[in-house]
Motif scaffolding. Structure first.
Motif, PDB file in Angstrom:
ATOM      1  N   THR A  32      25.767  28.894  -0.641  1.00  0.00           N
ATOM      2  CA  THR A  32      24.505  29.116  -1.360  1.00  0.00           C
ATOM      3  C   THR A  32      24.162  27.899  -2.203  1.00  0.00           C
ATOM      4  O   THR A  32      25.029  27.348  -2.887  1.00  0.00           O
ATOM      5  N   ILE A  33      22.906  27.478  -2.168  1.00  0.00           N
ATOM      6  CA  ILE A  33      22.454  26.330  -2.947  1.00  0.00           C
ATOM      7  C   ILE A  33      22.151  26.768  -4.379  1.00  0.00           C
ATOM      8  O   ILE A  33      21.363  27.694  -4.601  1.00  0.00           O
ATOM      9  N   ILE A  34      22.773  26.106  -5.332  1.00  0.00           N
ATOM     10  CA  ILE A  34      22.529  26.361  -6.761  1.00  0.00           C
ATOM     11  C   ILE A  34      21.768  25.167  -7.317  1.00  0.00           C
ATOM     12  O   ILE A  34      22.209  24.017  -7.170  1.00  0.00           O
ATOM     13  N   SER A  35      20.610  25.413  -7.956  1.00  0.00           N
ATOM     14  CA  SER A  35      19.748  24.346  -8.456  1.00  0.00           C
ATOM     15  C   SER A  35      19.760  24.303  -9.978  1.00  0.00           C
ATOM     16  O   SER A  35      20.015  25.309 -10.637  1.00  0.00           O
ATOM     17  N   ASN A  36      19.458  23.124 -10.515  1.00  0.00           N
ATOM     18  CA  ASN A  36      19.497  22.961 -11.970  1.00  0.00           C
ATOM     19  C   ASN A  36      18.292  23.583 -12.673  1.00  0.00           C
ATOM     20  O   ASN A  36      18.255  23.632 -13.906  1.00  0.00           O
ATOM     21  N   ASP A  37      17.296  24.063 -11.906  1.00  0.00           N
ATOM     22  CA  ASP A  37      16.165  24.738 -12.541  1.00  0.00           C
ATOM     23  C   ASP A  37      16.392  26.248 -12.635  1.00  0.00           C
ATOM     24  O   ASP A  37      15.558  26.981 -13.176  1.00  0.00           O
ATOM     25  N   GLY A  38      17.533  26.719 -12.098  1.00  0.00           N
ATOM     26  CA  GLY A  38      17.869  28.137 -12.175  1.00  0.00           C
ATOM     27  C   GLY A  38      17.102  29.012 -11.210  1.00  0.00           C
ATOM     28  O   GLY A  38      17.231  30.235 -11.243  1.00  0.00           O
ATOM     29  N   LYS A  39      16.316  28.405 -10.324  1.00  0.00           N
ATOM     30  CA  LYS A  39      15.506  29.183  -9.379  1.00  0.00           C
ATOM     31  C   LYS A  39      16.226  29.288  -8.036  1.00  0.00           C
ATOM     32  O   LYS A  39      17.167  28.551  -7.753  1.00  0.00           O
ATOM     33  N   THR A  40      15.741  30.201  -7.206  1.00  0.00           N
ATOM     34  CA  THR A  40      16.352  30.405  -5.878  1.00  0.00           C
ATOM     35  C   THR A  40      15.432  29.927  -4.760  1.00  0.00           C
ATOM     36  O   THR A  40      15.715  30.175  -3.593  1.00  0.00           O
TER      37      THR A  40
END
Length: 217
Positions: A32-40
């Protein structure tokens, strides 16, 4: 990684044995990709792209008109949709993402029925030809609700993360939609507190999910 709502992520220097760690904007953890903006949104876009690639690999079967459409729909449900919905229990689904999921579902059906975009057939007509109702977004919501029930009744760290609150004032502008808010809207009129009360009764919670899913919302 520093997760923040700011357009430019705050800098954070971390050293291990005098070696500075690289600060990442995104990374993949357990698929799963985790982004620094907290969005999916990035994760959902990646899942959608991967599902379409898998569809193309099975194109010879999924678009074969000599195979009953019901059989092809089962193949789609068994081999393509799970790729798209991997990890969907943790997705926050905004209106924009919901529309994207609906468009992806229609992308599958139009290619299964070999309907060109020049045919100018409406989505409702395509659904009628496929003898199908929209189900992708509903299935994701159902899986999220089932997972929420497990988390809430377990009462461990996940429960604290889901129900916990931060001290301080809210930031300016429109607030981001939370998973609990989306589920509260999907399950019908009621507050998040009503959901937390209902989820404790496993049979009641299961009946609520089943009824809303069958209604097709």
């Amino acid at each position: 990684m520093v997760i923040s709502r700011k357009q430019e992520s705050p800098k954070c220097d971390i050293f291990i044995n005098k070696v500075k760690l690289k600060q990442a904007e995104k990374f993949k953890y357990l698929g799963t990709i985790i982004s620094n903006d907290g969005k999916t949104s990035r994760e959902i876009s990646a899942r959608t792209a991967q599902a379409k690639i898998n569809f193309q690999k099975m194109k010879i079967i999924l678009t074969n008109k000599h195979i009953f459409i019901e059989t092809r729909k089962r193949a789609l449900q068994c081999y393509i949709e799970p790729v798209l919905m991997y990890g969907c229990e943790a997705w926050t689904i905004s209106k924009q993402i919901q529309n994207k999921l609906k468009a992806t579902e229609m992308w599958f059906l139009r290619r299964m029925l070999r309907i060109l975009w020049t045919a100018k057939k409406t989505n409702e007509r395509v659904l009628n030809e496929a003898n199908k109702r929209r189900s992708l977004a509903r299935t994701i919501r159902k899986r999220q609700a089932i997972f929420l029930g497990h988390v809430m009744r377990r009462g461990k760290l996940e429960y604290l993360v889901t129900t916990g609150k931060f001290e301080g004032k809210r930031s300016r502008g429109r607030q981001r939609e939370k998973i609990m808010d989306g589920l509260a809207t999907w399950l019908g009129p009621g507050k998040v507190s009503d959901i937390l009360a209902a989820v404790k009764d496993r049979d009641l919670w299961r009946d609520m999910i089943t009824n809303v899913y069958k209604q097709g919302t």
